[in-house]
Design a protein around this motif. Structure first.
Motif, PDB file in Angstrom:
ATOM      1  N   UNK A   1       0.858  -1.178   0.000  1.00 56.39           N
ATOM      2  CA  UNK A   1       0.000   0.000   0.000  1.00 56.39           C
ATOM      3  C   UNK A   1       0.896   1.231   0.000  1.00 56.39           C
ATOM      4  N   UNK A   2       0.299   2.380  -0.310  1.00 59.98           N
ATOM      5  CA  UNK A   2       1.072   3.618  -0.354  1.00 59.98           C
ATOM      6  C   UNK A   2       0.319   4.703   0.396  1.00 59.98           C
ATOM      7  N   UNK A   3       1.080   5.610   1.003  1.00 55.56           N
ATOM      8  CA  UNK A   3       0.508   6.734   1.728  1.00 55.56           C
ATOM      9  C   UNK A   3       1.501   7.887   1.683  1.00 55.56           C
ATOM     10  N   UNK A   4       1.028   9.052   1.321  1.00 55.81           N
ATOM     11  CA  UNK A   4       1.865  10.255   1.276  1.00 55.81           C
ATOM     12  C   UNK A   4       3.115  10.082   0.422  1.00 55.81           C
TER      13      UNK A   4
ATOM     14  N   UNK B   1       4.813   7.404  -0.239  1.00 51.99           N
ATOM     15  CA  UNK B   1       5.729   6.343   0.191  1.00 51.99           C
ATOM     16  C   UNK B   1       5.007   5.009   0.064  1.00 51.99           C
ATOM     17  N   UNK B   2       5.669   4.039  -0.555  1.00 54.83           N
ATOM     18  CA  UNK B   2       5.079   2.718  -0.721  1.00 54.83           C
ATOM     19  C   UNK B   2       5.571   1.794   0.392  1.00 54.83           C
ATOM     20  N   UNK B   3       4.639   1.012   0.914  1.00 59.59           N
ATOM     21  CA  UNK B   3       4.940   0.086   2.004  1.00 59.59           C
ATOM     22  C   UNK B   3       4.544  -1.330   1.607  1.00 59.59           C
ATOM     23  N   UNK B   4       5.186  -2.303   2.223  1.00 60.89           N
ATOM     24  CA  UNK B   4       4.807  -3.696   2.055  1.00 60.89           C
ATOM     25  C   UNK B   4       4.912  -4.347   3.423  1.00 60.89           C
ATOM     26  N   UNK B   5       3.887  -5.108   3.776  1.00 56.08           N
ATOM     27  CA  UNK B   5       3.854  -5.767   5.082  1.00 56.08           C
ATOM     28  C   UNK B   5       3.388  -7.206   4.890  1.00 56.08           C
ATOM     29  N   UNK B   6       4.028  -8.131   5.594  1.00 56.72           N
ATOM     30  CA  UNK B   6       3.639  -9.541   5.551  1.00 56.72           C
ATOM     31  C   UNK B   6       2.597  -9.768   6.632  1.00 56.72           C
ATOM     32  N   UNK B   7       1.446 -10.334   6.228  1.00 57.27           N
ATOM     33  CA  UNK B   7       0.334 -10.509   7.162  1.00 57.27           C
ATOM     34  C   UNK B   7      -0.338 -11.866   6.995  1.00 57.27           C
TER      35      UNK B   7
ATOM     36  N   UNK C   1      -2.196   1.595 -11.314  1.00 53.25           N
ATOM     37  CA  UNK C   1      -1.522   0.515 -10.600  1.00 53.25           C
ATOM     38  C   UNK C   1      -0.019   0.646 -10.661  1.00 53.25           C
ATOM     39  N   UNK C   2       0.483   1.742 -11.223  1.00 54.95           N
ATOM     40  CA  UNK C   2       1.924   1.938 -11.304  1.00 54.95           C
ATOM     41  C   UNK C   2       2.514   2.154  -9.921  1.00 54.95           C
ATOM     42  N   UNK C   3       3.815   2.082  -9.842  1.00 57.22           N
ATOM     43  CA  UNK C   3       4.490   2.303  -8.575  1.00 57.22           C
ATOM     44  C   UNK C   3       4.385   3.743  -8.130  1.00 57.22           C
ATOM     45  N   UNK C   4       4.534   3.943  -6.867  1.00 52.59           N
ATOM     46  CA  UNK C   4       4.506   5.275  -6.300  1.00 52.59           C
ATOM     47  C   UNK C   4       5.869   5.908  -6.508  1.00 52.59           C
ATOM     48  N   UNK C   5       5.897   7.159  -6.903  1.00 51.51           N
ATOM     49  CA  UNK C   5       7.150   7.866  -7.110  1.00 51.51           C
ATOM     50  C   UNK C   5       7.480   8.610  -5.831  1.00 51.51           C
TER      51      UNK C   5
END
Length: 117
Positions: free
Chosen positions: A24-27, A29-35, A59-63
């Motif tokens: 997910x991304x916020x502000x 910044x892209x994050x990835x979490x194992x859940x 669906x592109x990456x966050x810059x």
């Protein structure tokens, strides 16, 4: 000799076995979490009201570092085609503006041309 590598995902919240990696991304910044499936569902439910009311941008990456700025090519064109650039250069020279015969036309000159026409 054969080698087998086994990757085990660990839930980043509770330390148990993770079933998936959630991105997910916020502000900007892209994050990835194992859940685990349970924690991934909790995250999706928590974000659902925001996702449902947000504008999807693809669906592109966050810059990173691009927050609050337009991405190149997403806004209106400043210059235009060859004919438009020629017209701007001709107008600029007639009005005493300093522009080169080639290369980029300063945005201030383009803005003045657009305001005059």
């Amino acid at each position: 000799m054969a080698r087998q590598t086994i990757t085990v995902l660990t839930d980043d919240l509770d330390g148990g076995t993770a079933d998936e990696s959630v991105s997910f991304a916020l502000d900007g910044v892209q994050y990835e979490i194992d859940l685990s499936a349970k924690n991934a569902e909790k995250l999706r439910k928590a974000l659902a009201p925001y996702v449902d009311n947000a504008t999807r941008v693809g669906r592109g990456g966050v810059v990173p570092g691009r927050r609050g700025r337009t991405v190149r090519g997403s806004g209106p064109a400043v210059g235009g085609g060859r004919e438009q650039n020629k017209a701007i250069r001709d107008w600029a020279k007639q009005t005493g503006k300093d522009v080169s015969d080639r290369g980029r036309i300063p945005a201030s000159v383009v803005a003045e041309f657009q305001a005059a026409h």
